[in-house]
Scaffold this motif. Structure first.
Motif, PDB file in Angstrom:
ATOM      1  N   ILE A  38      42.206  32.648  39.971  1.00 42.04           N
ATOM      2  CA  ILE A  38      42.736  34.009  39.864  1.00 42.04           C
ATOM      3  C   ILE A  38      42.552  34.549  38.448  1.00 42.04           C
ATOM      4  CG2 ILE A  38      44.850  35.377  39.953  1.00 42.04           C
ATOM      5  CD1 ILE A  38      45.687  33.770  42.362  1.00 42.04           C
ATOM      6  N   SER A  39      42.775  33.713  37.450  1.00 41.23           N
ATOM      7  CA  SER A  39      42.605  34.142  36.055  1.00 41.23           C
ATOM      8  C   SER A  39      41.167  34.544  35.761  1.00 41.23           C
ATOM      9  CB  SER A  39      43.022  33.023  35.093  1.00 41.23           C
ATOM     10  OG  SER A  39      44.381  32.717  35.231  1.00 41.23           O
ATOM     11  N   SER A  40      40.212  33.922  36.458  1.00 43.67           N
ATOM     12  CA  SER A  40      38.799  34.202  36.199  1.00 43.67           C
ATOM     13  C   SER A  40      38.353  35.548  36.728  1.00 43.67           C
ATOM     14  CB  SER A  40      37.935  33.106  36.822  1.00 43.67           C
ATOM     15  OG  SER A  40      37.922  33.233  38.247  1.00 43.67           O
ATOM     16  N   GLY A  41      39.159  36.149  37.606  1.00 36.66           N
ATOM     17  CA  GLY A  41      38.770  37.418  38.208  1.00 36.66           C
ATOM     18  C   GLY A  41      37.857  37.257  39.404  1.00 36.66           C
ATOM     19  N   SER A  83      44.371  39.686  40.494  1.00 33.26           N
ATOM     20  CA  SER A  83      43.029  39.537  41.041  1.00 33.26           C
ATOM     21  C   SER A  83      42.738  40.767  41.872  1.00 33.26           C
ATOM     22  CB  SER A  83      42.923  38.285  41.911  1.00 33.26           C
ATOM     23  OG  SER A  83      41.754  38.327  42.705  1.00 33.26           O
ATOM     24  N   SER A  84      41.509  41.231  41.817  1.00 32.51           N
ATOM     25  CA  SER A  84      41.150  42.407  42.611  1.00 32.51           C
ATOM     26  C   SER A  84      41.263  42.129  44.105  1.00 32.51           C
ATOM     27  CB  SER A  84      39.714  42.842  42.272  1.00 32.51           C
ATOM     28  OG  SER A  84      38.797  41.785  42.535  1.00 32.51           O
ATOM     29  N   THR A 129      36.619  36.331  43.288  1.00 38.51           N
ATOM     30  CA  THR A 129      37.178  36.618  44.610  1.00 38.51           C
ATOM     31  C   THR A 129      37.952  35.403  45.109  1.00 38.51           C
ATOM     32  OG1 THR A 129      35.337  38.099  45.116  1.00 38.51           O
ATOM     33  CG2 THR A 129      36.608  37.259  46.985  1.00 38.51           C
TER      34      THR A 129
END
Length: 535
Positions: free
Chosen positions: A184-187, A208-209, A189
């Protein structure tokens, strides 16, 4: 079997039909679904949303639910998740300081008792945690949070050593929790199903998007996940809708909140399917059928807004639509086919027998309406019949990952195999299941895993009455005892939590539909009704 209870006057079938009418009207009147308040979710809101109206009432709800042994929730490993959530919430309130909605001493004693209970369970190498959603994320996240809270308190909770900390259950690690937080921290999916337990990722993970409030403002059909998202979102788009959603949920029960919710499609499809299968005459209210048609998309149907599509809900929606006069090709289910069985969703850890029983229902019903469907449709009935028979326990029952009771799983599989199963393997599995149900009845006529319940008695009666056998001998005695039990409890049907969510929960309308269906099945048997009147 003979029981020692007695009936009252003859059962009026009109009572069942009136109750069914009320039940169906409620599906339209309460479109989010009827789910009882949750200790786990309510305690998460104590920690994550103290600003939300009803904070004090939520705290008192958590305190009132504590068991004499210091834990919360059902027996065995099912108590771990709600107890962790409750204890962490109490420690958070103590850490924040007064003024407290309740006395500080009461909070300290309750937290201390919960910690002692948890230390005993988590340190027991024989502890078996049930296969509930995200348990391998929730337990390490809450153990971590509790230990942090303990380190921040100026004084230890009553009965707890200041230097003592909780450990993880034997064999459990924080590896998957850390991996999810990194994802989630990495962005990147993330799988949609992670939204349901977004509260465990921690504030440091950020947003997260792929996670956010969907229709109705819910995140993952979970008040806890929604509150966690609000806390991390700041002024992000959708925050207002999410706050309104939480406020509306909290107002329904005066503060405490349920989970999962909304369960619109799940509730409507299960209720319609159950009543139809039991032969209960009813008229669909409002746009009930149309709402189920709208729920079907390119990958199937979801339990409700905020949750991913899944094969279980999709299959039951298809089966319900068939009974509502809108038969629909179940081709969408092929997307969940592994070649051996059907997964509830892609990437599922493990397998669900009830999901596969419902898939068998959907394909079987389709072939009954359209017998000229391709050979792939016919072959899947035999394949699922064999797979389900292979999952049967040695004692004749089935157990499933979506329900604590083997009576639910056994009823789902028996009814599917009886109606749509193929070959002697299906008939043999049904026979063994009937023998197990007959042999596990309690002396008061009920059935149940931990104690006799209305819900589990209804499932047992569906097995015994749904296979079309003559009511003779032991079968007649067992059905009569169960029927009498349901009649005696008709005015006070309490339903303990048995359905698998993050903790066990009660989807009240669904459970009620099984109760009414079982009573209707039994009351429709003139020979049984005559016996019950003179019993």
């Amino acid at each position: 079997m003979k029981t020692s209870v007695r009936c009252g006057p003859a059962w009026d079938p009109g009572n069942v039909l009136a109750d069914v009418e009320h039940l169906l009207a409620g599906l339209v009147r309460q479109p989010w679904g009827r789910v009882e308040p949750s200790v786990y979710e309510t305690a998460r809101l104590v920690t994550l949303a103290p600003w939300l109206d009803g904070h004090g009432r939520r705290l008192r709800f958590v305190l009132a639910a504590q068991r004499p042994d210091g834990g919360w929730g059902p027996p065995g490993g099912y108590a771990v998740v709600p107890t962790l959530s409750a204890v962490e919430a109490l420690l958070t309130v103590l850490e924040r300081g007064g003024p407290y909605p309740v006395g500080a001493a009461e909070l300290s004693v309750a937290a201390g008792r919960g910690l002692v209970a948890l230390a005993g369970w988590l340190g027991d190498t024989t502890l078996v945690l049930p296969d509930t959603p995200a348990v391998d994320l929730i337990v390490p996240a809450l153990v971590e949070a509790i230990n942090v809270r303990l380190g921040c308190l100026s004084s230890a909770p009553s009965g707890w050593r200041p230097d003592a900390r909780l450990g993880l259950p034997s064999g459990m690690t924080t590896e998957r929790l850390r991996a999810v937080r990194r994802l989630i921290s990495s962005g990147a999916t993330v799988p949609a199903k992670l939204a349901h337990s977004f509260e465990v990722v921690g504030p440091s993970a950020g947003l997260s998007s792929a996670v956010g409030p969907g229709r109705l403002g819910t995140v993952g059909a979970s008040p806890a996940a929604t509150a966690a998202w609000i806390g991390a979102a700041g002024a992000a788009e959708g925050t207002v809708e999410a706050c309104r959603h939480l406020a509306a949920l909290a107002s329904r029960d005066g503060g405490p909140v349920p989970c999962p919710v909304p369960i619109t499609v799940f509730e409507r499809s299960w209720v319609v399917s159950e009543l139809a299968r039991a032969g209960v005459p009813f008229t669909a209210h409002g746009d009930l059928a149309e709402s189920l048609v709208r729920a079907l998309g390119p990958t199937g149907a979801a339990t409700g807004p905020g949750l991913p599509t899944d094969a279980d809900t999709t299959a039951v929606v298809l089966y319900a639509l068939g009974h509502l006069g809108t038969p629909t090709d179940p081709a969408v289910l092929w997307g969940y086919d592994t070649g051996g069985h059907f997964v509830t969703w892609p990437g599922e850890d493990g397998a669900s027998v009830t999901t596969n029983a419902h898939v068998l229902d959907a394909f079987g019903q389709h072939l009954a309406v359209r017998p000229g469907a391709g050979p792939r449709y016919r072959r899947v009935l035999g394949r699922l019949s064999r797979w389900l028979a292979e999952q049967q326990r040695a004692d004749g029952a089935w157990q499933d990952r979506w329900h604590a009771s083997p009576y639910y799983a056994t009823a789902c599989v028996v009814l599917a195999l009886h109606e749509y199963g193929r070959g002697p393997v299906a008939a043999g599995a049904v026979d063994r299941a009937v023998d197990w149900v007959l042999g596990s009845q309690r002396s008061d006529g009920s059935w149940g895993r931990w104690s006799g319940t209305v819900e589990e008695t209804a499932y047992a009666l569906h097995v015994l009455l749904g296979i079309g056998r003559p009511l003779e001998g032991a079968l007649n005695d067992a059905v009569l005892g169960g029927y009498v039990y349901l009649r005696q409890t008709a005015e006070r049907p309490s339903h303990p939590a048995l359905w698998h969510g993050k903790e066990l929960y009660v989807p009240s309308s669904i459970v009620e539909s099984f109760r009414l269906g079982a009573i209707h099945l039994a009351a429709s048997r003139a020979d049984l009704e005559a016996s019950a009147v003179s019993f």
